[in-house]
Design a protein around this motif. Sequence first.
Motif, PDB file in Angstrom:
ATOM      1  N   SER A 180       0.817  -1.227   0.084  1.00  0.00           N
ATOM      2  CA  SER A 180       0.054   0.060  -0.003  1.00  0.00           C
ATOM      3  C   SER A 180       0.834   1.238  -0.021  1.00  0.00           C
ATOM      4  CB  SER A 180      -0.997  -0.139   1.282  1.00  0.00           C
ATOM      5  OG  SER A 180      -0.233   0.345   2.531  1.00  0.00           O
ATOM      6  N   THR A 181       0.298   2.371  -0.396  1.00  0.00           N
ATOM      7  CA  THR A 181       1.100   3.553  -0.312  1.00  0.00           C
ATOM      8  C   THR A 181       1.902   4.031   1.029  1.00  0.00           C
ATOM      9  OG1 THR A 181      -0.265   4.490  -2.217  1.00  0.00           O
ATOM     10  CG2 THR A 181       1.045   6.108  -0.821  1.00  0.00           C
ATOM     11  N   GLY A 182       0.959   3.867   2.061  1.00  0.00           N
ATOM     12  CA  GLY A 182       1.441   4.021   3.367  1.00  0.00           C
ATOM     13  C   GLY A 182       2.775   3.002   3.892  1.00  0.00           C
ATOM     14  N   ASN A 183       2.419   1.767   3.498  1.00  0.00           N
ATOM     15  CA  ASN A 183       3.385   0.840   3.888  1.00  0.00           C
ATOM     16  C   ASN A 183       4.739   1.303   2.821  1.00  0.00           C
ATOM     17  OD1 ASN A 183       1.890  -0.589   5.524  1.00  0.00           O
ATOM     18  ND2 ASN A 183       1.359  -2.314   4.440  1.00  0.00           N
ATOM     19  N   ALA A 184       4.431   1.510   1.555  1.00  0.00           N
ATOM     20  CA  ALA A 184       5.752   1.518   0.601  1.00  0.00           C
ATOM     21  C   ALA A 184       6.440   2.771   1.271  1.00  0.00           C
ATOM     22  CB  ALA A 184       5.418   1.721  -0.570  1.00  0.00           C
ATOM     23  N   ARG A 185       5.910   4.130   1.698  1.00  0.00           N
ATOM     24  CA  ARG A 185       6.566   5.180   2.345  1.00  0.00           C
ATOM     25  C   ARG A 185       7.117   4.925   3.630  1.00  0.00           C
ATOM     26  NH1 ARG A 185       1.806   9.653   0.887  1.00  0.00           N
ATOM     27  NH2 ARG A 185       2.297   9.701  -1.515  1.00  0.00           N
ATOM     28  N   GLY A 186       6.507   3.901   4.380  1.00  0.00           N
ATOM     29  CA  GLY A 186       7.158   3.552   5.651  1.00  0.00           C
ATOM     30  C   GLY A 186       8.275   2.654   5.312  1.00  0.00           C
ATOM     31  N   ALA A 187       8.318   1.938   4.322  1.00  0.00           N
ATOM     32  CA  ALA A 187       9.458   1.003   4.255  1.00  0.00           C
ATOM     33  C   ALA A 187      10.791   2.094   3.573  1.00  0.00           C
ATOM     34  CB  ALA A 187       9.260   0.135   2.971  1.00  0.00           C
ATOM     35  N   LEU A 188      10.499   3.251   2.753  1.00  0.00           N
ATOM     36  CA  LEU A 188      11.592   3.782   2.048  1.00  0.00           C
ATOM     37  C   LEU A 188      11.912   4.743   3.234  1.00  0.00           C
ATOM     38  CD1 LEU A 188       9.836   5.058  -1.200  1.00  0.00           C
ATOM     39  CD2 LEU A 188      11.818   3.726  -1.027  1.00  0.00           C
ATOM     40  N   LEU A 189      11.085   5.233   4.270  1.00  0.00           N
ATOM     41  CA  LEU A 189      11.538   6.099   5.293  1.00  0.00           C
ATOM     42  C   LEU A 189      12.265   5.274   6.223  1.00  0.00           C
ATOM     43  CD1 LEU A 189      11.345   8.898   6.513  1.00  0.00           C
ATOM     44  CD2 LEU A 189       9.558   8.462   7.344  1.00  0.00           C
ATOM     45  N   GLY A 190      11.956   4.092   6.732  1.00  0.00           N
ATOM     46  CA  GLY A 190      12.755   3.160   7.439  1.00  0.00           C
ATOM     47  C   GLY A 190      14.149   2.971   6.742  1.00  0.00           C
ATOM     48  N   ALA A 191      14.475   2.525   5.572  1.00  0.00           N
ATOM     49  CA  ALA A 191      15.465   2.703   4.858  1.00  0.00           C
ATOM     50  C   ALA A 191      16.277   4.243   5.003  1.00  0.00           C
ATOM     51  CB  ALA A 191      15.402   2.146   3.181  1.00  0.00           C
ATOM     52  N   ALA A 192      15.848   5.231   4.898  1.00  0.00           N
ATOM     53  CA  ALA A 192      16.607   6.303   4.993  1.00  0.00           C
ATOM     54  C   ALA A 192      16.923   6.374   6.414  1.00  0.00           C
ATOM     55  CB  ALA A 192      15.499   7.365   4.631  1.00  0.00           C
ATOM     56  N   VAL A 193      16.131   6.054   7.411  1.00  0.00           N
ATOM     57  CA  VAL A 193      16.275   6.271   8.802  1.00  0.00           C
ATOM     58  C   VAL A 193      17.786   5.226   9.020  1.00  0.00           C
ATOM     59  CG1 VAL A 193      15.729   5.491  11.337  1.00  0.00           C
ATOM     60  CG2 VAL A 193      14.276   6.912   9.788  1.00  0.00           C
ATOM     61  N   LEU A 194      17.682   4.112   8.523  1.00  0.00           N
ATOM     62  CA  LEU A 194      18.801   3.054   8.945  1.00  0.00           C
ATOM     63  C   LEU A 194      20.074   3.707   8.027  1.00  0.00           C
ATOM     64  CD1 LEU A 194      17.294  -0.342   8.291  1.00  0.00           C
ATOM     65  CD2 LEU A 194      18.019   0.732  10.290  1.00  0.00           C
ATOM     66  N   ALA A 195      20.014   4.199   7.076  1.00  0.00           N
ATOM     67  CA  ALA A 195      21.107   4.642   6.264  1.00  0.00           C
ATOM     68  C   ALA A 195      22.019   5.897   6.995  1.00  0.00           C
ATOM     69  CB  ALA A 195      20.898   4.963   4.997  1.00  0.00           C
ATOM     70  N   VAL A 196      20.730   7.043   7.342  1.00  0.00           N
ATOM     71  CA  VAL A 196      21.341   8.121   8.101  1.00  0.00           C
ATOM     72  C   VAL A 196      21.928   7.870   9.408  1.00  0.00           C
ATOM     73  CG1 VAL A 196      20.802  10.571   8.871  1.00  0.00           C
ATOM     74  CG2 VAL A 196      19.945   9.592   6.737  1.00  0.00           C
ATOM     75  N   VAL A 197      21.299   6.955  10.096  1.00  0.00           N
ATOM     76  CA  VAL A 197      21.600   6.805  11.596  1.00  0.00           C
ATOM     77  C   VAL A 197      23.059   5.964  11.524  1.00  0.00           C
ATOM     78  CG1 VAL A 197      20.924   5.516  13.678  1.00  0.00           C
ATOM     79  CG2 VAL A 197      19.311   7.042  12.725  1.00  0.00           C
ATOM     80  N   ALA A 198      23.099   4.940  10.537  1.00  0.00           N
ATOM     81  CA  ALA A 198      24.543   4.257  10.492  1.00  0.00           C
ATOM     82  C   ALA A 198      25.554   5.301  10.126  1.00  0.00           C
ATOM     83  CB  ALA A 198      24.492   3.404   9.409  1.00  0.00           C
ATOM     84  N   VAL A 199      25.402   6.349   9.297  1.00  0.00           N
ATOM     85  CA  VAL A 199      26.287   7.316   9.046  1.00  0.00           C
ATOM     86  C   VAL A 199      26.554   8.248  10.306  1.00  0.00           C
ATOM     87  CG1 VAL A 199      26.779   9.400   7.878  1.00  0.00           C
ATOM     88  CG2 VAL A 199      26.012   7.404   6.631  1.00  0.00           C
ATOM     89  N   ALA A 200      25.736   8.530  11.091  1.00  0.00           N
ATOM     90  CA  ALA A 200      25.816   9.323  12.385  1.00  0.00           C
ATOM     91  C   ALA A 200      26.590   8.418  13.163  1.00  0.00           C
ATOM     92  CB  ALA A 200      24.268   9.855  12.749  1.00  0.00           C
ATOM     93  N   LEU A 201      26.337   7.240  13.426  1.00  0.00           N
ATOM     94  CA  LEU A 201      27.249   6.442  14.257  1.00  0.00           C
ATOM     95  C   LEU A 201      28.515   6.319  14.075  1.00  0.00           C
ATOM     96  CD1 LEU A 201      24.497   3.534  15.109  1.00  0.00           C
ATOM     97  CD2 LEU A 201      25.384   5.348  16.569  1.00  0.00           C
ATOM     98  N   VAL A 202      28.878   6.212  12.899  1.00  0.00           N
ATOM     99  CA  VAL A 202      30.247   6.132  12.149  1.00  0.00           C
ATOM    100  C   VAL A 202      30.909   7.385  12.685  1.00  0.00           C
ATOM    101  CG1 VAL A 202      31.714   6.063  10.256  1.00  0.00           C
ATOM    102  CG2 VAL A 202      29.956   4.126  10.568  1.00  0.00           C
ATOM    103  N   LEU A 203      30.158   8.607  12.421  1.00  0.00           N
ATOM    104  CA  LEU A 203      30.858   9.927  12.529  1.00  0.00           C
ATOM    105  C   LEU A 203      30.966  10.102  14.076  1.00  0.00           C
ATOM    106  CD1 LEU A 203      28.491  12.227  10.200  1.00  0.00           C
ATOM    107  CD2 LEU A 203      30.843  11.451   9.883  1.00  0.00           C
ATOM    108  N   THR A 204      30.158   9.824  14.978  1.00  0.00           N
ATOM    109  CA  THR A 204      30.323   9.896  16.247  1.00  0.00           C
ATOM    110  C   THR A 204      31.512   9.002  16.772  1.00  0.00           C
ATOM    111  OG1 THR A 204      27.774  10.095  16.698  1.00  0.00           O
ATOM    112  CG2 THR A 204      29.144   9.313  18.574  1.00  0.00           C
ATOM    113  N   VAL A 205      31.614   7.762  16.229  1.00  0.00           N
ATOM    114  CA  VAL A 205      32.779   6.754  16.667  1.00  0.00           C
ATOM    115  C   VAL A 205      33.994   7.284  16.296  1.00  0.00           C
ATOM    116  CG1 VAL A 205      33.794   4.639  16.086  1.00  0.00           C
ATOM    117  CG2 VAL A 205      31.414   4.755  16.719  1.00  0.00           C
ATOM    118  N   THR A 206      34.089   7.939  15.178  1.00  0.00           N
ATOM    119  CA  THR A 206      35.262   8.492  14.535  1.00  0.00           C
ATOM    120  C   THR A 206      35.725  10.025  15.049  1.00  0.00           C
ATOM    121  OG1 THR A 206      34.314   9.347  12.623  1.00  0.00           O
ATOM    122  CG2 THR A 206      35.304   7.118  12.560  1.00  0.00           C
TER     123      THR A 206
END
Length: 125
Positions: A13-39
């Motif tokens: 559904s549109t809502g589920n697809a947007r949720g999946a895309l937003l979830g993928a974006a959250v994972l990517a950005v949080v992963a980058v932020a964690l790497v930046l913090t660790v470094t």
Amino acid sequence: MGQAMTDRLSGLSTGNARGALLGAAVLAVVAVALVLTVTGVAEGEVVATLLFLPVFAAGLLAGRTAGYGAAGVATAAYLLLRRDDLSGAGLANAGVLTLTRAGAYAVAGHVGALARTLVGAGDAA
């Protein structure tokens, strides 16, 4: 590659697809932020990286105009977060840093809006 992603999203559904895309974006950005913090990157730069999330989300959930508006707000927040560092960098360097970050935020809003279109195209098919 884009067609394969469209096919995967078309069953949602549109809502589920947007949720999946937003979830993928959250994972990517949080992963980058964690790497930046660790470094050991400055906290303000880590927060500035996290600002990509609301910009992308605005484009995804409300369209291109909202994405660009959120990019403007994120740029203002970046200026506030990094004002001490930017003032020490000199006017030309601070301008380049700010314009680069503003452009990156605008791209995030635009990509969010493109993803919104992609999800909409999946529903119409």
